[in-house]
Design an enzyme around this catalytic site. Structure first.
Site, short mmCIF file in Angstrom:
data_model
loop_
_atom_site.label_atom_id
_atom_site.label_comp_id
_atom_site.label_asym_id
_atom_site.label_seq_id
_atom_site.Cartn_x
_atom_site.Cartn_y
_atom_site.Cartn_z
CE LYS A 298 -2.62 -1.12 3.64
NZ LYS A 298 -2.13 -2.46 4.01
NE ARG B 3 -4.85 -2.22 10.00
CZ ARG B 3 -3.69 -1.69 9.59
NH1 ARG B 3 -3.64 -0.46 9.16
NH2 ARG B 3 -2.61 -2.41 9.64
NE ARG C 182 7.91 -3.80 6.32
CZ ARG C 182 6.66 -3.33 6.30
NH1 ARG C 182 6.17 -2.79 5.20
NH2 ARG C 182 5.88 -3.45 7.36
NE ARG D 197 6.49 -2.00 10.86
CZ ARG D 197 5.45 -1.69 10.07
NH1 ARG D 197 5.64 -0.95 8.98
NH2 ARG D 197 4.23 -2.11 10.34
NE ARG E 46 1.25 -6.20 10.92
CZ ARG E 46 2.24 -5.75 10.14
NH1 ARG E 46 3.42 -6.34 10.16
NH2 ARG E 46 2.05 -4.72 9.36
#
Ligand code: AMP
Length: 211
Positions: free
Chosen positions: A13, A88, A127, A160, A171
């Site tokens: 996104k 969300r 990531r 992260r 998630r």
């Protein structure tokens, strides 16, 4: 141009939003980025949100809705905006509807970036983010030529807390349970457009330009 970007974590996104922001000159509003800024600054909201975020859970609706009412009333949103990571949940979507009708404005579209769970896990677990400038790398797809340091600024690259595999799985579960129902919510309003999140990084822009 008033648009919502919908899709699971790791759908790309942020990357897609950058192309849209540049073309339409509208603010890219990411609730995840806003919350991480609050955590970094140590604000009251940041302290409340951190525990949920680290655990891969959603921050409570009332906190998010208040934050977004404030953000959307800022002057830079007058000509449009791109929402990323909000709404969300159904209550957040309903609160957004109420807010927009109070402001006398309408959404132009909701773009769903579709990717499989396996691709999400592969993307997010690899990531790495620069602690200083926020640049994003991937251990396999886009490694830094300077190893654990940022190519651009020399800052330290880190993972992260919510990009650890067990948290990513949580998630995704939260997405399927709480956010995916928004697909039919916006489909019912005739606003939803589906785009593959496994293709070009300007796929969302192309769909919006075709409007
Ligand atoms: P993101 O960067 O969009 O994946 O967001 C990171 C984390 O921030 C999420 O896992 C949630 O804990 C929190 N968050 C971001 N946006 C929202 C939202 N609209 N509602 C609730 N929690 C959110």
């Amino acid at each position: 141009m008033r648009v919502i970007l919908l899709g699971p974590p790791g759908a790309g996104k942020g990357t897609q939003a950058a192309a849209v922001k540049e073309r339409f000159q509208i603010p890219h509003i990411s609730t995840g980025d806003m919350l991480r800024e609050h955590v970094k600054e140590g604000t009251e909201l940041g302290r409340k949100a951190k525990e949920y975020m680290d655990g891969g859970k959603l921050v409570p609706d009332d906190l998010i809705i208040a934050m977004m009412e404030d953000r959307l009333s800022k002057e830079d949103c007058a000509g449009g905006f791109l929402l990323d990571g909000f709404p969300r949940t159904l209550p957040q979507a309903e609160a957004l509807d109420r807010l927009l009708s109070k402001m006398g404005i309408k959404l132009d579209g909701v773009v769903l970036l579709d990717v499989s769970d396996d691709v999400v896990v592969e993307r997010l677990s690899g990531r790495r983010v620069c602690r200083s400038c926020g640049a994003i790398y991937h251990v396999s797809f886009h490694p830094s030529s300077r190893g654990d340091l940022c190519e651009a600024c020399g800052g330290e690259l880190y993972q992260r807390d919510d990009d650890r595999e067990e948290v990513i799985r949580r998630r995704l579960k939260v997405y399927h349970e709480q956010t995916a129902p928004l697909e039919s919510y916006y489909e019912g309003k005739g606003l939803l457009r589906r785009v593959s999140g496994e293709g070009a990084t300007d796929a969302v822009l192309k769909v919006l330009q075709g409007n």
